[in-house]
Design a protein around this motif. Structure first.
Motif, PDB file in Angstrom:
ATOM      1  N   LYS A  89       0.829  -1.211   0.000  1.00  0.00           N
ATOM      2  CA  LYS A  89       0.000   0.000   0.000  1.00  0.00           C
ATOM      3  C   LYS A  89       0.860   1.257   0.000  1.00  0.00           C
ATOM      4  N   ASP A 123      -8.833 -11.315   3.273  1.00  0.00           N
ATOM      5  CA  ASP A 123      -8.658  -9.856   3.353  1.00  0.00           C
ATOM      6  C   ASP A 123      -7.438  -9.440   2.531  1.00  0.00           C
ATOM      7  N   THR A 125      -5.913  -7.176   0.889  1.00  0.00           N
ATOM      8  CA  THR A 125      -5.646  -5.788   0.516  1.00  0.00           C
ATOM      9  C   THR A 125      -4.144  -5.585   0.417  1.00  0.00           C
ATOM     10  N   THR A 126      -3.752  -4.429  -0.106  1.00  0.00           N
ATOM     11  CA  THR A 126      -2.326  -4.137  -0.246  1.00  0.00           C
ATOM     12  C   THR A 126      -1.689  -3.786   1.102  1.00  0.00           C
ATOM     13  N   SER A 127      -2.524  -3.649   2.153  1.00  0.00           N
ATOM     14  CA  SER A 127      -1.973  -3.484   3.504  1.00  0.00           C
ATOM     15  C   SER A 127      -1.381  -4.796   3.989  1.00  0.00           C
ATOM     16  N   LEU A 160     -12.382  -8.769  -3.716  1.00  0.00           N
ATOM     17  CA  LEU A 160     -11.799  -7.906  -2.681  1.00  0.00           C
ATOM     18  C   LEU A 160     -10.488  -7.281  -3.164  1.00  0.00           C
ATOM     19  N   ARG A 163     -11.475  -4.480  -5.501  1.00  0.00           N
ATOM     20  CA  ARG A 163     -11.993  -3.372  -4.710  1.00  0.00           C
ATOM     21  C   ARG A 163     -10.861  -2.607  -4.031  1.00  0.00           C
ATOM     22  N   GLU A 166      -9.092  -0.448  -6.516  1.00  0.00           N
ATOM     23  CA  GLU A 166      -9.922   0.692  -6.928  1.00  0.00           C
ATOM     24  C   GLU A 166      -9.942   1.802  -5.897  1.00  0.00           C
ATOM     25  N   THR A 167     -10.023   1.421  -4.623  1.00  0.00           N
ATOM     26  CA  THR A 167     -10.178   2.435  -3.587  1.00  0.00           C
ATOM     27  C   THR A 167      -8.848   3.039  -3.168  1.00  0.00           C
ATOM     28  N   THR A 168      -7.828   2.212  -3.082  1.00  0.00           N
ATOM     29  CA  THR A 168      -6.573   2.670  -2.490  1.00  0.00           C
ATOM     30  C   THR A 168      -5.549   3.077  -3.545  1.00  0.00           C
ATOM     31  N   TRP A 170      -6.346   4.148  -6.896  1.00  0.00           N
ATOM     32  CA  TRP A 170      -7.201   4.505  -8.023  1.00  0.00           C
ATOM     33  C   TRP A 170      -6.444   4.959  -9.257  1.00  0.00           C
TER      34      TRP A 170
ATOM     35  N   ARG B 148     -15.116   6.825  -2.391  1.00  0.00           N
ATOM     36  CA  ARG B 148     -14.897   5.433  -2.784  1.00  0.00           C
ATOM     37  C   ARG B 148     -15.478   4.480  -1.754  1.00  0.00           C
ATOM     38  N   THR B 149     -16.114   3.453  -2.293  1.00  0.00           N
ATOM     39  CA  THR B 149     -16.743   2.462  -1.432  1.00  0.00           C
ATOM     40  C   THR B 149     -15.702   1.426  -1.036  1.00  0.00           C
ATOM     41  N   PHE B 150     -15.226   1.522   0.189  1.00  0.00           N
ATOM     42  CA  PHE B 150     -14.200   0.582   0.658  1.00  0.00           C
ATOM     43  C   PHE B 150     -14.817  -0.758   1.014  1.00  0.00           C
ATOM     44  N   LYS B 197     -16.183 -10.350   5.034  1.00  0.00           N
ATOM     45  CA  LYS B 197     -15.200 -10.729   4.017  1.00  0.00           C
ATOM     46  C   LYS B 197     -14.425  -9.477   3.648  1.00  0.00           C
ATOM     47  N   GLY B 198     -13.201  -9.393   4.137  1.00  0.00           N
ATOM     48  CA  GLY B 198     -12.418  -8.187   3.928  1.00  0.00           C
ATOM     49  C   GLY B 198     -13.151  -7.008   4.553  1.00  0.00           C
ATOM     50  N   ARG B 241     -11.758  -1.809   9.936  1.00  0.00           N
ATOM     51  CA  ARG B 241     -10.789  -2.140   8.891  1.00  0.00           C
ATOM     52  C   ARG B 241     -10.561  -0.928   7.980  1.00  0.00           C
ATOM     53  N   HIS B 245      -7.094   1.026   7.571  1.00  0.00           N
ATOM     54  CA  HIS B 245      -6.529   1.041   6.223  1.00  0.00           C
ATOM     55  C   HIS B 245      -6.301   2.463   5.714  1.00  0.00           C
TER      56      HIS B 245
END
Lengths: 209, 331
Positions: A89, A123, A125-127, A160, A163, A166-168, A170, B148-150, B197-198, B241, B245
């Protein structure tokens, strides 16, 4: 033993310390007074348990994860290797595109290795992707991981990832998603198809798309 | 020239009209909600409700604001997302008024409006927003010029889950308040599927399980208590979360289900753990109403946004993250 508060996660507090001269981290799931006690204890217990087993299981599937030294289920704590490095991230925007592609490709391969063993991360995510000082990729945070994964569960995992990008990320999401999915397909070949198409179905399922 | 905006909301079961000034003062906020004797919301019945009640509600909003039609300088309407028939009925009224009064028109995203009215009320600049209602369950934060929808629900919305369960129990729509009352009397926890889930949640599994438990003659208060604790616990986790994040320092709870006090209590605890400020929108601004549309309309108009009547078609599936948020300068 010197304890240094290293990071604050969603469900845990991470401390950095030493054992036999080596740096380790303690991942502690504290009590959450705002949750019903029954729920809080059940979550802490099952997730600590699961994470401990899954860190080892995922490694057996070929994914780099920190080694677990010991677990204290009474205190919801796992002691594991300290990974000297940074979260994907934080790194993503600092890397040249070619390097970013390589990392994402490898991330996709790691996820594919888990999926091939019918395990989902839960989960992704890039975290939860770390790149160490020797440029090696590690997956962490397996509290939501599951065994006996179905196509649906794998599809959710991929959903996930998309998503999270897209969010982190973009402004880099296309490069990152493409490379990640390339890595995923590279490892799984035609086996990747069911989970990939399910990812699109899941996306359309939400209330307002 | 100072702006006085009439905001018209009608995406689902509620029709609302609110008048807001460009100073962020809510001059009036009138709404009416369709609450059928039995069953849920039928889109056609809801749109008829809006057409029937709309004109009077708009007139009342002007009276309460102490203004006449010609004091309005801007019309904003809920362009989406929502039920098609409801959106079209609402848009028709907005277009007619804009043409008749010869004032500009702006189309507002309903979800974005819930966030912006919460920010107006709390003074928050950049929160993690937990938006919960009959049709939506989303964890939203601003990043790169968009909301943005996390995280969101993978199946049904939290309010929808409460309503469907309530209907099984013979409660009237909306069932959330009745369930909250019952839950206060409950104390024994029955385990229900907890599905995170996430940063996403899923409520369909716990709905099925809760309906099954209900056939086993478990006392209603205990069942309602268990539903709330499980459903809100899941929300707390995904919110947490998102906070961990994004590292943001403000948490906003908005939408109709934000009226639930237990949910507010839980999320306040989440915010405190992360040293974040917390705000729950006050009940009049929680549900679907016109003031949020009017205020967001002012923000959009001030940033140069205009919508011609010819192009003012509704967007039933307009996602939160599809609109460039031109009025916010954060990155």
């Amino acid at each position: 033993m010197r304890l240094e508060k290293w990071a604050m996660g969603a469900e845990s507090t991470i401390f950095k310390t030493e054992q036999w001269g080596y740096p380790i981290v303690l991942k502690w799931r504290p009590q959450k007074p705002y949750l019903l006690k029954d729920i809080d204890e059940l979550l802490k217990k099952t997730r600590t348990n699961r994470e401990c087993k899954m860190l080892t299981h995922a490694r057996a599937l070929g994914v780099s994860t920190p080694t677990v030294h010991w677990t204290d289920l009474e205190n919801y704590t796992i002691a594991m290797d300290f990974i000297e490095g940074r979260q994907l991230k934080q790194l993503a925007s600092t890397l040249p595109e070619s390097r970013l592609r390589e990392i994402c490709f490898e991330f996709g391969q790691s996820v594919a290795r888990m999926h091939r063993g019918n395990v989902v991360h839960g989960d992704p995510t890039t975290s939860n992707v770390l790149i160490d000082t020797k440029s090696r990729l590690w997956m962490v945070d397996f509290g939501l991981a599951e065994w006996n994964a179905t196509t649906e569960m794998k599809g959710v995992d991929l959903h996930l990832i998309r998503r999270a990008l897209e969010t982190t990320h973009w402004d880099q999401q296309e490069v990152m998603l493409t490379a990640t999915l390339e890595g995923y397909v590279n490892l799984l070949g035609s086996e990747a198809e069911p989970a990939l198409s399910r990812m699109d179905v899941i996306r359309e399922r939400g209330r307002y798309h | 020239m100072p702006l006085t905006c009439l905001g018209i909301e009608g995406t689902a079961h509620s029709f609302g009209a609110g008048v807001v000034s460009d100073q962020g003062k809510v001059l009036s906020n009138v709404w009416d909600m369709l609450s059928p004797q039995e069953g849920g919301i039928h889109p056609r019945e809801a749109s008829r409700h809006h057409s029937d009640k709309g004109p009077d509600i708009i007139a009342k909003a002007l009276t309460e604001a102490g203004i006449g039609p010609h004091d309005i300088t801007l019309i904003a309407f809920s362009r989406g997302p929502g039920l098609g028939p409801c959106l079209r009925a609402t848009a028709t009224m907005a277009r007619s008024l804009a043409l008749k009064l010869e004032v500009p028109l702006v189309g507002v995203n309903h979800c974005v409006a819930h966030i912006e009215i919460g920010c107006l009320e709390s003074g928050f600049k950049d929160p993690v927003t937990v938006y919960v209602s009959g049709g939506n369950t989303q964890v939203i934060a601003f990043a790169g010029n968009r909301f943005r929808t996390f995280g969101e629900t993978l199946d049904i919305a939290i309010g929808n889950m409460l309503d469907v369960f309530g209907r099984t129990m013979g409660m009237r729509f909306p069932a959330g308040p009745a369930i909250e009352q019952e839950a206060m009397k409950g104390h024994r926890y029955y385990s229900l599927p907890y599905s995170v889930k996430g940063m996403d949640v899923s409520y369909s599994g716990m709905l099925t399980a809760a309906r099954r438990l209900q056939t086993e003659h478990i006392p209603l208060p205990d069942l309602c208590f268990s539903i709330q604790e499980t459903a809100f616990g899941m929300l707390a986790e995904v919110a947490e979360r998102a906070i961990a994040h994004t590292k943001k320092g403000e948490v906003l709870l908005t939408g109709g289900v934000a009226r639930n006090r237990r949910l507010g209590e839980i999320l306040a605890g989440v915010a405190a753990r992360h040293n974040a400020r917390f705000h729950t929108v006050t009940p009049p601004l929680a549900g679907d109403q016109g003031a949020m549309i009017a205020w967001t309309g002012i923000l959009q108009y001030t940033a140069g946004d205009r919508l011609s009547v010819a192009e003012s078609y509704v967007l039933p599936k307009w996602r939160t993250d599809e609109q460039d948020i031109t009025w916010r300068n954060l990155s």
